[in-house]
Design a protein around this motif. Structure first.
Motif, PDB file in Angstrom:
ATOM      1  N   ARG A   1       0.845  -7.406  -9.000  1.00  0.00           N
ATOM      2  CA  ARG A   1       1.842  -7.173  -7.952  1.00  0.00           C
ATOM      3  C   ARG A   1       2.502  -8.460  -7.499  1.00  0.00           C
ATOM      4  O   ARG A   1       3.681  -8.476  -7.152  1.00  0.00           O
ATOM      5  CB  ARG A   1       1.207  -6.502  -6.725  1.00  0.00           C
ATOM      6  N   LYS A   2       1.758  -9.567  -7.475  1.00  0.00           N
ATOM      7  CA  LYS A   2       2.373 -10.820  -7.023  1.00  0.00           C
ATOM      8  C   LYS A   2       3.472 -11.246  -7.993  1.00  0.00           C
ATOM      9  O   LYS A   2       4.553 -11.677  -7.569  1.00  0.00           O
ATOM     10  CB  LYS A   2       1.333 -11.936  -6.904  1.00  0.00           C
ATOM     11  N   PHE A   3       3.210 -11.118  -9.278  1.00  0.00           N
ATOM     12  CA  PHE A   3       4.239 -11.460 -10.267  1.00  0.00           C
ATOM     13  C   PHE A   3       5.484 -10.600 -10.073  1.00  0.00           C
ATOM     14  O   PHE A   3       6.609 -11.105 -10.036  1.00  0.00           O
ATOM     15  CB  PHE A   3       3.700 -11.258 -11.688  1.00  0.00           C
ATOM     16  N   PHE A   4       5.287  -9.289  -9.945  1.00  0.00           N
ATOM     17  CA  PHE A   4       6.444  -8.393  -9.877  1.00  0.00           C
ATOM     18  C   PHE A   4       7.145  -8.451  -8.521  1.00  0.00           C
ATOM     19  O   PHE A   4       8.362  -8.283  -8.451  1.00  0.00           O
ATOM     20  CB  PHE A   4       6.022  -6.957 -10.214  1.00  0.00           C
ATOM     21  N   PHE A   5       6.409  -8.697  -7.451  1.00  0.00           N
ATOM     22  CA  PHE A   5       7.051  -8.777  -6.137  1.00  0.00           C
ATOM     23  C   PHE A   5       8.026  -9.942  -6.079  1.00  0.00           C
ATOM     24  O   PHE A   5       9.143  -9.807  -5.558  1.00  0.00           O
ATOM     25  CB  PHE A   5       5.991  -8.933  -5.042  1.00  0.00           C
ATOM     26  N   PHE A   6       7.625 -11.091  -6.617  1.00  0.00           N
ATOM     27  CA  PHE A   6       8.460 -12.290  -6.516  1.00  0.00           C
ATOM     28  C   PHE A   6       9.414 -12.485  -7.694  1.00  0.00           C
ATOM     29  O   PHE A   6      10.469 -13.098  -7.540  1.00  0.00           O
ATOM     30  CB  PHE A   6       7.576 -13.525  -6.361  1.00  0.00           C
TER      31      PHE A   6
ATOM     32  N   PHE B   1       9.363  -0.635  13.405  1.00  0.00           N
ATOM     33  CA  PHE B   1       9.308  -1.308  12.102  1.00  0.00           C
ATOM     34  C   PHE B   1       8.473  -0.500  11.111  1.00  0.00           C
ATOM     35  O   PHE B   1       8.857  -0.316   9.940  1.00  0.00           O
ATOM     36  CB  PHE B   1       8.730  -2.717  12.257  1.00  0.00           C
ATOM     37  N   LEU B   2       7.325   0.009  11.561  1.00  0.00           N
ATOM     38  CA  LEU B   2       6.470   0.807  10.673  1.00  0.00           C
ATOM     39  C   LEU B   2       7.169   2.091  10.238  1.00  0.00           C
ATOM     40  O   LEU B   2       6.989   2.549   9.097  1.00  0.00           O
ATOM     41  CB  LEU B   2       5.151   1.121  11.373  1.00  0.00           C
ATOM     42  N   ASP B   3       7.979   2.665  11.115  1.00  0.00           N
ATOM     43  CA  ASP B   3       8.781   3.845  10.723  1.00  0.00           C
ATOM     44  C   ASP B   3       9.669   3.506   9.542  1.00  0.00           C
ATOM     45  O   ASP B   3       9.783   4.286   8.585  1.00  0.00           O
ATOM     46  CB  ASP B   3       9.652   4.306  11.901  1.00  0.00           C
ATOM     47  N   ARG B   4      10.302   2.340   9.622  1.00  0.00           N
ATOM     48  CA  ARG B   4      11.209   1.924   8.550  1.00  0.00           C
ATOM     49  C   ARG B   4      10.441   1.660   7.249  1.00  0.00           C
ATOM     50  O   ARG B   4      10.947   1.947   6.160  1.00  0.00           O
ATOM     51  CB  ARG B   4      11.967   0.660   8.975  1.00  0.00           C
ATOM     52  N   VAL B   5       9.224   1.133   7.362  1.00  0.00           N
ATOM     53  CA  VAL B   5       8.400   0.899   6.164  1.00  0.00           C
ATOM     54  C   VAL B   5       8.180   2.214   5.430  1.00  0.00           C
ATOM     55  O   VAL B   5       8.362   2.305   4.211  1.00  0.00           O
ATOM     56  CB  VAL B   5       7.041   0.260   6.552  1.00  0.00           C
ATOM     57  N   PHE B   6       7.829   3.254   6.170  1.00  0.00           N
ATOM     58  CA  PHE B   6       7.531   4.540   5.527  1.00  0.00           C
ATOM     59  C   PHE B   6       8.797   5.292   5.119  1.00  0.00           C
ATOM     60  O   PHE B   6       8.741   6.179   4.271  1.00  0.00           O
ATOM     61  CB  PHE B   6       6.658   5.395   6.455  1.00  0.00           C
ATOM     62  N   GLN B   7       9.935   4.930   5.689  1.00  0.00           N
ATOM     63  CA  GLN B   7      11.201   5.533   5.253  1.00  0.00           C
ATOM     64  C   GLN B   7      11.691   4.930   3.945  1.00  0.00           C
ATOM     65  O   GLN B   7      12.199   5.633   3.072  1.00  0.00           O
ATOM     66  CB  GLN B   7      12.271   5.335   6.337  1.00  0.00           C
TER      67      GLN B   7
ATOM     68  N   TYR C   1       1.028  -0.945  -0.620  1.00  0.00           N
ATOM     69  CA  TYR C   1       0.400  -1.769   0.401  1.00  0.00           C
ATOM     70  C   TYR C   1       0.425  -3.247  -0.007  1.00  0.00           C
ATOM     71  O   TYR C   1       0.656  -4.123   0.835  1.00  0.00           O
ATOM     72  CB  TYR C   1      -1.047  -1.308   0.621  1.00  0.00           C
ATOM     73  N   LEU C   2       0.212  -3.525  -1.279  1.00  0.00           N
ATOM     74  CA  LEU C   2       0.237  -4.916  -1.766  1.00  0.00           C
ATOM     75  C   LEU C   2       1.603  -5.551  -1.544  1.00  0.00           C
ATOM     76  O   LEU C   2       1.703  -6.716  -1.134  1.00  0.00           O
ATOM     77  CB  LEU C   2      -0.146  -4.965  -3.245  1.00  0.00           C
ATOM     78  N   ASP C   3       2.668  -4.806  -1.811  1.00  0.00           N
ATOM     79  CA  ASP C   3       4.019  -5.329  -1.551  1.00  0.00           C
ATOM     80  C   ASP C   3       4.181  -5.656  -0.069  1.00  0.00           C
ATOM     81  O   ASP C   3       4.753  -6.681   0.309  1.00  0.00           O
ATOM     82  CB  ASP C   3       5.077  -4.312  -1.979  1.00  0.00           C
ATOM     83  N   PHE C   4       3.687  -4.759   0.772  1.00  0.00           N
ATOM     84  CA  PHE C   4       3.760  -4.932   2.225  1.00  0.00           C
ATOM     85  C   PHE C   4       3.025  -6.208   2.641  1.00  0.00           C
ATOM     86  O   PHE C   4       3.551  -7.023   3.414  1.00  0.00           O
ATOM     87  CB  PHE C   4       3.136  -3.694   2.886  1.00  0.00           C
ATOM     88  N   VAL C   5       1.820  -6.406   2.121  1.00  0.00           N
ATOM     89  CA  VAL C   5       1.020  -7.589   2.458  1.00  0.00           C
ATOM     90  C   VAL C   5       1.696  -8.864   1.956  1.00  0.00           C
ATOM     91  O   VAL C   5       1.776  -9.870   2.673  1.00  0.00           O
ATOM     92  CB  VAL C   5      -0.405  -7.475   1.868  1.00  0.00           C
TER      93      VAL C   5
END
Length: 464
Positions: free
Chosen positions: A226-231, A312-318, A332-336
């Motif tokens: 996930r770190k590779f793909f996120f960045f 903000f959390l509403d927007r995360v789940f939207q 969750y990994l992207d979020f972290v």
């Protein structure tokens, strides 16, 4: 039968020379003849004067990839790529050749020493290049020497710096070949499944991961990938260029786990280490109160210091990928990664997309007010005097200094180097409190040597 008489070339040349002297052409005639000859030869080169068939002479520049049902062509492609990569691998210096190179460099060092470093001048450098063999030839060029030449008064370069340069180049090529073996499509990029396979097979070679249970391998691989793909895949295309993987520092961090004596501090700061992966996965399990393997908005609200705003959390789940309104480990990994790396452009892009509710490509006063109202509500819940939005809005625009004084773009946030502070003010009460009390925290740091911001909590907020 008459014998064929060979032409006398000497007589022909004499006659031609005589004719040329007697028939001087004007510049215009010469130019016209030159153009005529060029047109003639160019037409012949293209394949004749028949322009209708010119497509036959265009070199082929596209080769269709074999379809899934073309098994033989796929096998042929795989085998040819494997042979090509093997050939490239044989062109690299092996350990014995590297040792021989070091021996030659050491033998040809030119005094005096610079501190404790052995040096070599250009003449000796070329001599080593001749003796080192054909594989080393590409390293012994004037360009490489000039690149490593700094401020030596004798015009020499450091032997150690040059050898490290060679080692780095060899390592990059070895790693590129290693990654290319997992490039199933053969197009110079890795898909998520390709990178997962690479890291999974890399785990046994990393001593720092020896303690991982095999049952955790799949979660570790997911965390690392996930770190590779996120960045490196900001457009979420599902693939990353091998060249980009080599250019970033993530692979260095991952391969750092080969060091059996890696310090505790280095492990804690390395996303790919076992303690770091277990920390992130442990946090996920702790948040998952109903133990269904997914996180609801209510469960995610307890993330970190539990001070992220509900808006903000509403927007995360939207905006983020969810399953029946709940978040899986990959999301969750992207979020972290976004919240732990708020200074990075990729993280700011993630958060900016959540703040940009109308998908306009910018944040205006309405957007800022919408998110900051949730911060003001939390401040009231803690019994504190609400902060004026007008003041906060002015401070944000002063920090960012956007090109357009009425709206803030993602590029404005990145360019300002204040993007992490701005988003923290808008989404996280603890982040806002840290910003509001920055001067007090700095004073406390200097007085007590404590960690200040890192150790701040909402208990501190209540005491202010």
């Amino acid at each position: 039968m008459a014998t064929e008489q060979r032409p006398n070339w000497a007589d022909i040349l004499k006659r031609r020379l005589a004719n040329s002297k007697g028939d001087e052409k004007s510049e215009e005639e010469k130019k016209s003849e030159e153009t005529e000859l060029f047109s003639k030869y160019y037409t012949e080169w293209k394949g004749g004067s028949d322009s209708g068939n010119s497509y036959k002479t265009i070199p082929r520049f596209y080769y269709r990839l074999p379809a899934e049902d073309e098994v033989l062509l796929q096998k042929l492609r795989e085998e040819s790529r494997a042979v090509f990569l093997q050939r490239k691998s044989r062109e690299l210096l092996d350990n014995e050749e590297l040792q021989n190179l070091w021996f030659l460099l050491d033998k040809h060092q030119v005094p005096p020493l610079t501190g404790e470093e052995a040096m070599i001048n250009y003449e000796a450098y070329l001599q080593v290049g001749e003796k080192a063999g054909s594989k080393c030839k590409k390293f012994f060029t004037a360009r490489v020497y000039a690149k490593l030449l700094h401020s030596d008064p004798y015009g020499r370069i450091s032997i150690m710096q040059f050898f490290n340069y060679v080692m780095r180049k060899v390592w990059l090529h070895q790693t590129r070949i290693g990654l290319s073996l997992y490039d199933v499509a053969g197009q110079g990029y890795l898909r998520e499944s390709d990178l997962e396979n690479y890291i999974l097979e890399l785990i046994p070679t990393l001593p720092q991961l020896d303690g991982l249970e095999k049952s955790f391998y799949s979660f570790y691989v997911c965390t690392a990938v996930r770190k590779f793909f996120f960045f490196l895949d900001p457009l979420r295309t599902g693939k990353i260029k091998i060249q980009d993987i080599l250019a970033c520092s993530f692979l260095d961090d991952l391969l750092e786990l080969r060091d059996e004596e890696l310090s505790k501090e280095s492990q804690e700061s390395n996303w790919f280490s076992a303690p770091s992966a277990l920390r992130v996965y442990g946090q996920y399990l702790n948040l998952d109160k109903d133990h269904n393997g997914m996180l609801s908005k209510e469960e995610l609200s307890r993330y970190g210091t539990a001070t992220l705003t509900s808006v903000f959390l509403d927007r995360v789940f939207q905006e983020c990928l969810t399953y029946e309104g709940e978040m899986d480990y990959k999301t969750y990994l992207d979020f972290v990664l976004a919240l732990e790396n708020r200074k990075e452009p990729a993280a700011l892009q993630y958060i900016f997309k959540l703040l940009d509710m109308e998908n306009q490509g910018h944040l205006n006063v309405f957007s800022l007010n919408y998110f900051f109202r949730a911060i003001q509500e939390q401040i009231k819940l803690h019994g504190q005097e609400p902060v004026s939005f007008q003041d906060v809005k002015d401070e944000i625009f002063d920090m960012v200094k956007p090109k357009d004084p009425y709206k803030i773009t993602l590029q404005d946030l990145v360019n300002s180097c204040q993007g992490d502070t701005v988003v923290s003010i808008l989404i996280d009460l603890n982040g806002f409190w840290t910003y509001e009390n920055r001067e007090v925290l700095v004073a406390n740091d200097s007085d007590s040597g404590s960690s200040g911001v890192g150790g701040s909590s909402m208990a501190d907020f209540d005491d202010t």
